[in-house]
Scaffold this active site. Structure first.
Site, PDB file in Angstrom:
ATOM      1  CG  HIS A   1      -3.022  -3.028   4.230  1.00 50.67           C
ATOM      2  ND1 HIS A   1      -2.157  -2.477   5.149  1.00 50.67           N
ATOM      3  CD2 HIS A   1      -3.528  -1.991   3.526  1.00 50.67           C
ATOM      4  CE1 HIS A   1      -2.152  -1.160   5.020  1.00 50.67           C
ATOM      5  NE2 HIS A   1      -2.973  -0.839   4.039  1.00 50.67           N
TER       6      HIS A   1
ATOM      7  CD  GLU B   1      -0.270  -5.280   6.377  1.00 51.44           C
ATOM      8  OE1 GLU B   1      -0.175  -5.763   5.217  1.00 51.44           O
ATOM      9  OE2 GLU B   1      -0.598  -4.097   6.587  1.00 51.44           O
TER      10      GLU B   1
ATOM     11  CB  CYS C   1      -0.998  -0.059   1.150  1.00 48.63           C
ATOM     12  SG  CYS C   1      -2.443   0.955   0.837  1.00 48.63           S
TER      13      CYS C   1
HETATM   14  N1  GLN Z   1      -3.583   6.411   1.038  1.00 52.19           N
HETATM   15  C1  GLN Z   1      -2.327   6.116   1.637  1.00 52.19           C
HETATM   16  C2  GLN Z   1      -1.204   6.917   1.015  1.00 52.19           C
HETATM   17  O1  GLN Z   1      -1.390   7.608   0.084  1.00 52.19           O
HETATM   18  C3  GLN Z   1      -2.008   4.639   1.557  1.00 52.19           C
HETATM   19  C4  GLN Z   1      -3.011   3.868   2.373  1.00 52.19           C
HETATM   20  C5  GLN Z   1      -2.451   2.634   3.017  1.00 52.19           C
HETATM   21  O2  GLN Z   1      -1.259   2.413   3.090  1.00 52.19           O
HETATM   22  N2  GLN Z   1      -3.358   1.856   3.545  1.00 52.19           N
HETATM   23  O3  GLN Z   1      -0.114   6.834   1.463  1.00 52.19           O
END
Ligand code: GLN
Length: 188
Positions: A171, A173, A78
């Protein structure tokens, strides 16, 4: 072999638990000295703008960049994927990324009203589906020719690999399924 988890902000503990369960030694990385003690690095989810800022203020940005250039295996999930990408769209102007994988990613691109969702992903090389947990997730808008796309969501690459760098828009994890952490460890 020791696996570092970048621990300036974000979902650190869940990654450590998954890696420990797989028998890996882990270290939370907050300083350049910590980084020097690890063989691979997980970049967790969180807020990429904040992580980018804290990488700068902790003096970690340049050493991490150098290790990535030197071939250190990395797994970005992410926000961690955003940090590893070559190009960040809808980022903050001062946000930096490592360019360790040839992706263009757009932040928060699955729509504002649906902040998070789950979806079963067909992952190349895995037997059953992997439950992807997407939280304010980035969308991969471009994957370069060197990138292997291992799973997709709505046609967009969701799990990607380029050399020793693995990235997930979701994610892994958080789904209680260790297969992607195992895949990463196999490459370390
Ligand atoms: N929206 C977040 C960002 O731009 C990422 C979201 C996440 O890691 N769950 O960093």
């Amino acid at each position: 072999m020791k696996v570092g988890i970048l621990a300036v902000q974000g979902a650190v503990r869940e990654h450590a638990a998954a890696l420990t369960e797989l028998g890996a030694a882990t270290l939370e990385v907050r300083t350049p000295d910590d980084l020097g003690a690890v063989d691979a690095l997980v970049l967790p989810g969180g807020e990429s703008t904040t992580i980018s800022f804290l990488l700068g203020s902790s003096g970690l940005f340049d050493p991490v960049a150098a290790r990535l250039t030197g071939g250190m295996p990395a797994f970005g999930t992410c926000a961690g994927m955003i940090l590893l990408a070559a190009e960040v769209l809808d980022g903050r102007p001062d946000q930096r990324s490592f360019g360790a994988i040839d992706l263009a990613v757009r932040r928060n691109a699955f729509g504002r009203q649906v902040d998070s969702f789950e979806a079963d992903l067909a992952v190349e090389g895995l037997d059953g589906p992997f439950r992807g947990v997407f939280i304010r997730a980035p969308v991969v808008e471009r994957a370069g020719p060197a990138v292997e796309v291992l799973a997709r969501i709505d046609g967009a690459p969701a799990l990607c690999r380029q050399g020793a760098v693995l990235t997930a828009a979701f994610h892994p994890e958080l789904s209680g399924d260790l297969r992607l952490h195992r895949l990463f460890l196999e490459g370390v």
